[in-house]
Design a protein around this motif. Structure first.
Motif, PDB file in Angstrom:
ATOM      1  N   GLY B  37      18.664 -56.303  66.400  1.00 32.71           N
ATOM      2  CA  GLY B  37      19.990 -56.898  66.292  1.00 32.71           C
ATOM      3  C   GLY B  37      20.791 -56.883  67.588  1.00 32.71           C
ATOM      4  O   GLY B  37      21.957 -57.275  67.608  1.00 32.71           O
ATOM      5  N   CYS B  38      20.167 -56.465  68.706  1.00 32.03           N
ATOM      6  CA  CYS B  38      20.931 -56.346  69.945  1.00 32.03           C
ATOM      7  C   CYS B  38      20.972 -57.662  70.723  1.00 32.03           C
ATOM      8  O   CYS B  38      21.601 -57.742  71.772  1.00 32.03           O
ATOM      9  N   GLY B  39      20.315 -58.709  70.213  1.00 34.98           N
ATOM     10  CA  GLY B  39      20.434 -60.010  70.859  1.00 34.98           C
ATOM     11  C   GLY B  39      19.223 -60.447  71.670  1.00 34.98           C
ATOM     12  O   GLY B  39      19.296 -61.428  72.418  1.00 34.98           O
ATOM     13  N   LYS B  40      18.102 -59.760  71.516  1.00 39.03           N
ATOM     14  CA  LYS B  40      16.907 -60.116  72.292  1.00 39.03           C
ATOM     15  C   LYS B  40      16.397 -61.513  71.931  1.00 39.03           C
ATOM     16  O   LYS B  40      16.187 -62.362  72.797  1.00 39.03           O
ATOM     17  N   VAL B 208      16.923 -53.584  79.426  1.00 42.96           N
ATOM     18  CA  VAL B 208      17.348 -52.871  78.224  1.00 42.96           C
ATOM     19  C   VAL B 208      18.641 -53.495  77.721  1.00 42.96           C
ATOM     20  O   VAL B 208      19.616 -53.629  78.476  1.00 42.96           O
ATOM     21  N   MET B 209      18.628 -53.930  76.450  1.00 41.09           N
ATOM     22  CA  MET B 209      19.821 -54.558  75.878  1.00 41.09           C
ATOM     23  C   MET B 209      20.405 -53.660  74.801  1.00 41.09           C
ATOM     24  O   MET B 209      19.701 -52.914  74.124  1.00 41.09           O
ATOM     25  N   HIS B 210      21.738 -53.733  74.654  1.00 40.07           N
ATOM     26  CA  HIS B 210      22.424 -52.965  73.626  1.00 40.07           C
ATOM     27  C   HIS B 210      23.669 -53.735  73.225  1.00 40.07           C
ATOM     28  O   HIS B 210      24.484 -54.084  74.087  1.00 40.07           O
ATOM     29  N   GLN B 211      23.781 -54.051  71.959  1.00 42.69           N
ATOM     30  CA  GLN B 211      24.932 -54.773  71.433  1.00 42.69           C
ATOM     31  C   GLN B 211      25.288 -56.011  72.250  1.00 42.69           C
ATOM     32  O   GLN B 211      26.430 -56.221  72.634  1.00 42.69           O
ATOM     33  N   GLY B 212      24.264 -56.813  72.513  1.00 42.76           N
ATOM     34  CA  GLY B 212      24.492 -58.089  73.171  1.00 42.76           C
ATOM     35  C   GLY B 212      24.641 -58.025  74.685  1.00 42.76           C
ATOM     36  O   GLY B 212      24.793 -59.055  75.334  1.00 42.76           O
ATOM     37  N   ARG B 213      24.618 -56.826  75.235  1.00 39.71           N
ATOM     38  CA  ARG B 213      24.765 -56.716  76.679  1.00 39.71           C
ATOM     39  C   ARG B 213      23.501 -56.139  77.307  1.00 39.71           C
ATOM     40  O   ARG B 213      22.739 -55.460  76.635  1.00 39.71           O
ATOM     41  N   ILE B 214      23.331 -56.412  78.604  1.00 36.51           N
ATOM     42  CA  ILE B 214      22.256 -55.757  79.343  1.00 36.51           C
ATOM     43  C   ILE B 214      22.826 -54.460  79.880  1.00 36.51           C
ATOM     44  O   ILE B 214      23.818 -54.478  80.616  1.00 36.51           O
ATOM     45  N   VAL B 215      22.245 -53.322  79.477  1.00 41.47           N
ATOM     46  CA  VAL B 215      22.787 -52.061  79.971  1.00 41.47           C
ATOM     47  C   VAL B 215      22.065 -51.593  81.227  1.00 41.47           C
ATOM     48  O   VAL B 215      22.644 -50.872  82.044  1.00 41.47           O
ATOM     49  N   GLN B 216      20.806 -52.004  81.396  1.00 42.16           N
ATOM     50  CA  GLN B 216      20.113 -51.655  82.634  1.00 42.16           C
ATOM     51  C   GLN B 216      18.893 -52.538  82.785  1.00 42.16           C
ATOM     52  O   GLN B 216      18.270 -52.923  81.795  1.00 42.16           O
ATOM     53  N   GLN B 217      18.556 -52.898  84.010  1.00 45.49           N
ATOM     54  CA  GLN B 217      17.322 -53.625  84.241  1.00 45.49           C
ATOM     55  C   GLN B 217      16.720 -53.212  85.561  1.00 45.49           C
ATOM     56  O   GLN B 217      17.409 -52.775  86.477  1.00 45.49           O
ATOM     57  N   GLY B 218      15.393 -53.314  85.643  1.00 45.27           N
ATOM     58  CA  GLY B 218      14.713 -52.940  86.870  1.00 45.27           C
ATOM     59  C   GLY B 218      13.252 -52.672  86.597  1.00 45.27           C
ATOM     60  O   GLY B 218      12.750 -52.996  85.519  1.00 45.27           O
ATOM     61  N   ARG B 219      12.565 -52.048  87.581  1.00 45.91           N
ATOM     62  CA  ARG B 219      11.165 -51.719  87.339  1.00 45.91           C
ATOM     63  C   ARG B 219      11.088 -50.561  86.348  1.00 45.91           C
ATOM     64  O   ARG B 219      11.948 -49.681  86.360  1.00 45.91           O
ATOM     65  N   PRO B 220      10.064 -50.537  85.487  1.00 49.43           N
ATOM     66  CA  PRO B 220       9.987 -49.503  84.451  1.00 49.43           C
ATOM     67  C   PRO B 220      10.127 -48.085  85.003  1.00 49.43           C
ATOM     68  O   PRO B 220      10.862 -47.275  84.454  1.00 49.43           O
ATOM     69  N   LEU B 221       9.428 -47.807  86.140  1.00 45.66           N
ATOM     70  CA  LEU B 221       9.493 -46.453  86.683  1.00 45.66           C
ATOM     71  C   LEU B 221      10.891 -46.097  87.134  1.00 45.66           C
ATOM     72  O   LEU B 221      11.359 -44.973  86.943  1.00 45.66           O
ATOM     73  N   ALA B 222      11.584 -47.100  87.695  1.00 46.01           N
ATOM     74  CA  ALA B 222      12.948 -46.856  88.171  1.00 46.01           C
ATOM     75  C   ALA B 222      13.844 -46.490  86.995  1.00 46.01           C
ATOM     76  O   ALA B 222      14.681 -45.584  87.088  1.00 46.01           O
ATOM     77  N   LEU B 224      12.867 -45.180  84.146  1.00 43.37           N
ATOM     78  CA  LEU B 224      12.478 -43.873  83.634  1.00 43.37           C
ATOM     79  C   LEU B 224      13.108 -42.766  84.466  1.00 43.37           C
ATOM     80  O   LEU B 224      13.573 -41.758  83.947  1.00 43.37           O
ATOM     81  N   ARG B 225      13.109 -42.974  85.784  1.00 47.33           N
ATOM     82  CA  ARG B 225      13.585 -41.907  86.663  1.00 47.33           C
ATOM     83  C   ARG B 225      15.096 -41.820  86.681  1.00 47.33           C
ATOM     84  O   ARG B 225      15.663 -40.743  86.774  1.00 47.33           O
ATOM     85  N   GLU B 226      15.736 -42.971  86.604  1.00 48.51           N
ATOM     86  CA  GLU B 226      17.192 -42.937  86.632  1.00 48.51           C
ATOM     87  C   GLU B 226      17.803 -43.812  85.557  1.00 48.51           C
ATOM     88  O   GLU B 226      18.311 -44.896  85.843  1.00 48.51           O
ATOM     89  N   PRO B 227      17.749 -43.360  84.314  1.00 48.87           N
ATOM     90  CA  PRO B 227      18.395 -44.126  83.251  1.00 48.87           C
ATOM     91  C   PRO B 227      19.899 -44.175  83.480  1.00 48.87           C
ATOM     92  O   PRO B 227      20.487 -43.189  83.912  1.00 48.87           O
ATOM     93  N   ALA B 228      20.479 -45.353  83.219  1.00 51.98           N
ATOM     94  CA  ALA B 228      21.886 -45.553  83.539  1.00 51.98           C
ATOM     95  C   ALA B 228      22.790 -44.688  82.669  1.00 51.98           C
ATOM     96  O   ALA B 228      23.835 -44.236  83.113  1.00 51.98           O
ATOM     97  N   ASP B 229      22.400 -44.493  81.413  1.00 53.29           N
ATOM     98  CA  ASP B 229      23.270 -43.696  80.539  1.00 53.29           C
ATOM     99  C   ASP B 229      22.452 -43.053  79.423  1.00 53.29           C
ATOM    100  O   ASP B 229      21.227 -43.207  79.362  1.00 53.29           O
ATOM    101  N   GLY B 230      23.131 -42.349  78.568  1.00 44.46           N
ATOM    102  CA  GLY B 230      22.469 -41.628  77.483  1.00 44.46           C
ATOM    103  C   GLY B 230      21.703 -42.548  76.563  1.00 44.46           C
ATOM    104  O   GLY B 230      20.631 -42.188  76.066  1.00 44.46           O
ATOM    105  N   PHE B 231      22.234 -43.772  76.344  1.00 43.59           N
ATOM    106  CA  PHE B 231      21.557 -44.685  75.439  1.00 43.59           C
ATOM    107  C   PHE B 231      20.191 -45.076  75.991  1.00 43.59           C
ATOM    108  O   PHE B 231      19.179 -45.003  75.295  1.00 43.59           O
ATOM    109  N   VAL B 232      20.166 -45.473  77.263  1.00 42.37           N
ATOM    110  CA  VAL B 232      18.894 -45.862  77.882  1.00 42.37           C
ATOM    111  C   VAL B 232      17.930 -44.678  77.866  1.00 42.37           C
ATOM    112  O   VAL B 232      16.742 -44.822  77.553  1.00 42.37           O
ATOM    113  N   GLU B 233      18.475 -43.503  78.157  1.00 42.41           N
ATOM    114  CA  GLU B 233      17.645 -42.308  78.198  1.00 42.41           C
ATOM    115  C   GLU B 233      17.003 -42.048  76.839  1.00 42.41           C
ATOM    116  O   GLU B 233      15.801 -41.800  76.738  1.00 42.41           O
ATOM    117  N   SER B 234      17.799 -42.138  75.769  1.00 46.96           N
ATOM    118  CA  SER B 234      17.229 -41.868  74.446  1.00 46.96           C
ATOM    119  C   SER B 234      16.249 -42.964  74.052  1.00 46.96           C
ATOM    120  O   SER B 234      15.224 -42.706  73.435  1.00 46.96           O
TER     121      SER B 234
END
Ligand SMILES: Nc1ncnc2c1ncn2[C@@H]1O[C@H](COP(=O)(O)OP(=O)(O)O)[C@@H](O)[C@H]1O
Ligand SMILES: [Mg+2]
Lengths: 242, 314
Positions: B37-40, B208-222, B224-234
């Motif tokens: 439901g996040c808009g993908k 990574v999308m959440h509630q219609g917005r892009i919360v973070q994008q980049g290479r997968p390893l990047a 994993l190493r530096e998730p933008a926030d708790g949502f991306v991390e979880s």
């Protein structure tokens, strides 16, 4: 079922219908037993072949018109531009069937005069509902994933209708046409009351003159015709589940 | 190749996609991931105009998608969906040949292309060409769906949870095949999934999308190493992130050249992931593994300390 065998039953009914139509005169003994008091026991104002032909003609014309109108309206009501008319179309079709054909005849005669035309109108209206309802059900019943893929692949609206929707809905649409035509073969008999001469003639005439034999002759042929046509429909390649 | 510039989609008052900007480079496999439901799907379907965007611009090769006729645009892009949407009244071969026929390719060319694609996706011609979709297993049907999407050799492939309904084993083998296929075909792919493992396994570019917005994008390893926030991390698995990262790194990246010591008994291929190496160590109670090449010849060794990333070995 092998290819040839599937037609055995409908052809059997059809043969019985023809035998009854051409050979009604041979059954004079039987009918005299049913209707001992009357001078004449075989309906003779017109021969049965002519009556059968006219009956078929009226039903066929009404069916062709009902199919064009019913399938057309259902297709239109399921297009993007016609969605707004969907409730209207299904309601109109329902009203058409709740309205008794006799009442349609009564209303139509003053406008269209006596004869074949009013009965065609009555049958058309009466036969519309099963066709509209089944066409709608057939079109709406298609897997949404299939429709999404068809659009996503770049098919145009017309291509989707012809290559996907109609072929997939065909069995359901055909079932509706079958119901409509079978009902109308029986209903057409009332056309005799407004001067459309067909297989209803012996029945009406039999009722008016108190001649049961006439009634039986008309009813027998109408029944055989309905069963033959219904049986033919059931054997059409599309009618089975695909 | 594909550019979304401040794109928004509203359904009535509800905002399904909220001001997203995204660029997918030619030959890149971009995965949109997020909870249901996040808009993908909405984002994906705006690219082939199954849904019209409300605001912003979408460009294909620097041309606005609205400059094309809808049908023309869609025939240039493959589209594969979870339910496959194969036409049930058509054979496999006819289903695959759909878009080439729409593009009015000559019969012989369509036929040749269908054969080529069936071979590419491991569908034996004699066994499958004449089958109907209901006679196929889920995995086979999805292969046919992908073949149909690739039929007219489009530059762009849009895939909406294509493997979402498959069992884990079939899903993984189709994921591997898609990667394999992509290394040969170099399509520009936008792939939607809610399965993070699938996303990490496939993505060149992860969104990574959440509630219609892009919360973070980049290479997968990047990510994993530096998730933008708790949502991306979880979403990336929280505590499991270490294992997910290890699954993305090959053994060859951490191994040491063969030393003077005796070879360790347990072996691991150099293309295996660090996660697999760790699993072997746990299972075999081994602290060291011998790394071997494709011909099973030793090329290096991997210690537990090296594997977990302790820099100085001994
Ligand atoms: N045709 C539509 N009409 C109204 N709302 C829709 C429509 N399609 C999607 N939505 C809404 O938009 C949001 C995003 O949906 P979607 O893109 O399908 O999510 P996802 O694919 O990430 O699960 C959801 O809240 C959904 O209910
Ligand atoms: Mg979705």
């Amino acid at each position: 079922m092998s290819k040839g065998r599937r037609w055995v039953v409908p052809l059997g009914w059809l043969a019985l219908l023809l035998v009854a139509t051409f050979g009604m005169g041979q059954l004079e003994g039987v009918f005299r037993w049913i209707e001992a008091d009357s001078r004449q026991v075989i309906y003779a104002r017109a021969d049965f072949v002519t009556l059968l032909g006219r009956h078929l003609l009226v039903v066929s014309v009404a069916a062709v018109l009902a199919i064009l109108l019913g399938v057309g309206a259902a297709i239109a009501a399921t297009r993007d531009w016609g969605r707004d008319f969907l409730p209207l179309v299904s309601q109109l079709a329902s009203i058409g069937q709740t309205f008794p054909p006799v009442a349609v005849l009564a209303l139509a005669v003053p406008v269209l005069g006596f004869g074949t035309l009013p009965i065609i109108v009555a049958l058309l209206l009466y036969g519309l509902l099963p066709i509209v309802r089944n066409t709608l059900a057939g079109l709406e019943g298609i897997d949404p994933g299939v429709m999404e893929a068809a659009r996503g692949m770049g098919m145009s609206g017309g291509q989707i209708l012809r290559q996907v929707e109609l072929p997939l809905a065909a069995p359901v649409i055909l079932a509706g046409i079958r119901t409509s035509v079978t009902i109308n073969i029986a209903t057409a008999a009332i056309g005799a009351t407004v001067g459309a001469s067909n297989l209803g003639d012996p029945i009406i005439s039999g009722i008016v003159n108190g001649n049961t034999a006439y009634v039986v002759q008309g009813a027998l042929l109408i029944g055989l015709l309905a069963v033959s046509v219904d049986s033919l429909f059931s054997r059409l390649p599309l009618a089975g589940s695909r | 190749m594909i550019d979304l510039i401040h794109v928004t989609k509203r359904f009535g008052d509800a905002v399904a996609v909220d001001d997203i900007s995204l660029s997918v480079a030619r030959g890149e496999l971009c995965v949109l991931v997020g909870t249901s439901g996040c808009g993908k799907s909405t984002t994906l379907r705006m690219i082939n105009r199954l849904i019209e965007h409300s605001e912003g611009e979408i460009h294909i090769d620097d041309q606005q998608i609205r400059a094309f006729r809808e049908e023309t645009l869609r025939r240039r892009m493959g589209y594969a969906i979870q339910s496959t949407g194969l036409f049930p009244h058509w054979t496999v071969a006819r289903n695959i040949g759909l878009v080439p026929r729409l593009l009015k390719w000559p019969k012989a060319k369509v036929q040749a292309r269908v054969e080529e694609l069936m071979a590419l996706l491991g569908l034996a011609m004699e066994a499958f060409a004449g089958k109907y979709p209901h006679q196929l297993s889920g995995g086979q049907a999805q292969r046919v769906g992908v073949a149909r999407a690739l039929a007219a050799d489009p530059d762009i492939l849009l895939m909406d949870e294509p493997f979402g309904a498959l069992d884990p084993i079939t899903r993984q083998s189709l994921q591997d095949e898609l990667r394999e296929l992509q290394s040969r075909l170099h399509k520009t792919i936008v792939f939607v999934t809610h399965d993070m493992d699938e996303a990490l396994r496939l993505a060149d570019h992860l969104v990574v999308m959440h509630q219609g917005r892009i919360v973070q994008q980049g290479r997968p390893l990047a990510l994993l190493r530096e998730p933008a926030d708790g949502f991306v991390e979880s979403l990336l698995g929280g505590e499991d992130r270490g294992l997910k990262e290890a699954a993305l790194l090959p053994v060859s990246q951490r191994m040491l050249p063969l030393g003077p010591r005796l070879l360790a008994r347990e072996r691991i291929g150099q293309h295996a992931s660090l996660r697999e190496a760790l699993s072997v160590m746990l299972w075999r109670h081994a602290e060291r593994l011998t790394v071997v090449d494709d011909d099973d010849l030793p090329v290096g060794e991997l210690s537990l300390r090296r594997l977990v990333g302790v820099r100085s070995d001994e």
